[in-house]
Scaffold this motif. Structure first.
Motif, short mmCIF file in Angstrom:
data_model
loop_
_atom_site.label_atom_id
_atom_site.label_comp_id
_atom_site.label_asym_id
_atom_site.label_seq_id
_atom_site.Cartn_x
_atom_site.Cartn_y
_atom_site.Cartn_z
N THR A 4 0.83 -1.21 0.00
CA THR A 4 0.00 0.00 0.00
C THR A 4 0.86 1.25 0.00
O THR A 4 0.59 2.20 -0.74
CB THR A 4 -0.94 -0.01 1.22
OG1 THR A 4 -1.71 -1.21 1.19
CG2 THR A 4 -1.88 1.18 1.21
N TYR A 7 2.36 1.64 -3.43
CA TYR A 7 1.33 2.03 -4.38
C TYR A 7 1.05 3.54 -4.29
O TYR A 7 1.02 4.24 -5.30
CB TYR A 7 0.05 1.23 -4.12
CG TYR A 7 -1.07 1.54 -5.06
CD1 TYR A 7 -1.04 1.08 -6.37
CD2 TYR A 7 -2.16 2.30 -4.66
CE1 TYR A 7 -2.07 1.36 -7.25
CE2 TYR A 7 -3.19 2.59 -5.53
CZ TYR A 7 -3.15 2.11 -6.82
OH TYR A 7 -4.15 2.40 -7.69
N CYS A 10 4.14 5.62 -5.39
CA CYS A 10 4.23 5.67 -6.86
C CYS A 10 3.20 6.63 -7.43
O CYS A 10 3.48 7.37 -8.37
CB CYS A 10 4.05 4.27 -7.46
SG CYS A 10 5.47 3.21 -7.22
N ASP A 18 0.49 -0.97 -11.00
CA ASP A 18 -0.66 -1.81 -10.66
C ASP A 18 -0.50 -2.28 -9.21
O ASP A 18 0.61 -2.61 -8.77
CB ASP A 18 -0.70 -3.00 -11.63
CG ASP A 18 -1.93 -3.85 -11.42
OD1 ASP A 18 -3.01 -3.27 -11.15
OD2 ASP A 18 -1.82 -5.08 -11.55
N PHE A 19 -1.62 -2.32 -8.48
CA PHE A 19 -1.54 -2.71 -7.07
C PHE A 19 -1.04 -4.14 -6.90
O PHE A 19 -0.36 -4.45 -5.93
CB PHE A 19 -2.90 -2.53 -6.38
CG PHE A 19 -2.83 -2.71 -4.90
CD1 PHE A 19 -2.15 -1.80 -4.09
CD2 PHE A 19 -3.43 -3.79 -4.28
CE1 PHE A 19 -2.06 -1.96 -2.72
CE2 PHE A 19 -3.35 -3.98 -2.92
CZ PHE A 19 -2.67 -3.06 -2.14
N CYS A 22 2.59 -4.14 -6.76
CA CYS A 22 3.02 -3.67 -5.44
C CYS A 22 2.90 -4.78 -4.40
O CYS A 22 3.75 -4.90 -3.51
CB CYS A 22 2.18 -2.46 -5.01
SG CYS A 22 2.45 -1.00 -6.03
#
Length: 166
Positions: A4, A7, A10, A18-19, A22
């Protein structure tokens, strides 16, 4: 938590991420290092019971981290593995990687301990420990078990029993 944070970092830096990527990064970075934990506990002179408990937790986290990483990798890139992982495949992977690494480490550590106990030549003892690490890690990788877990267990066995009795 790491996924998180990466994410949102970034996003703040205007980098599209894209999560799921991550999450893969978080699974790779998050597990604690069992050797570092053991070193810190010895340095802090923690009680033996606490040292054993935290080392065990650290080993479990390491094995679980490998399974989470490979599972997420197979979800994001299904062609890298064997398609979408099922609960049964994930359980099997955990048993092979984590439990297999622990058992394999105990077996090779016990063999090395017996060899060290029967030898009184310092140079040969050093060679046995080096062969244990190099050969054991390579063999663990070939068997698709966790090399780091195997080496930690073998090291704990040699370090504790080997020093005292061999």
């Amino acid at each position: 938590i790491i996924a998180t944070l990466v994410y949102f970092l970034c996003g703040w830096l205007n980098i599209q991420m894209d999560f799921m990527h991550c999450l893969i990064f978080g699974a790779l970075i998050s597990p604690t290092d069992p050797i570092a934990v053991l070193g810190l506990l010895k340095k802090a002179k923690a009680p033996k019971s606490q040292e054993i408990q935290l080392t065990g937790e650290s080993l479990f986290n390491d094995g679980f981290g490998v399974v989470v990483f490979i599972t997420l990798l197979n979800i994001v890139y299904p062609h890298a593995g064997h398609g979408e992982p099922t609960v049964m495949e994930i359980s099997k992977l955990f048993l092979i990687e984590a439990v297999g690494g622990l058992v394999f480490g105990f077996i090779i550590g016990w063999i090395a301990y017996k060899l060290l106990k029967s030898i009184e030549n310092y140079n040969v003892e050093i060679m046995i420990t080096l062969a244990l690490v190099m050969g054991g890690y390579a063999l663990a990788s070939a068997l698709h078990t966790s090399g780091p877990l195997a080496m930690v267990v073998a090291g704990l066995l040699i370090g504790n029993h080997g020093r005292a009795y061999a």
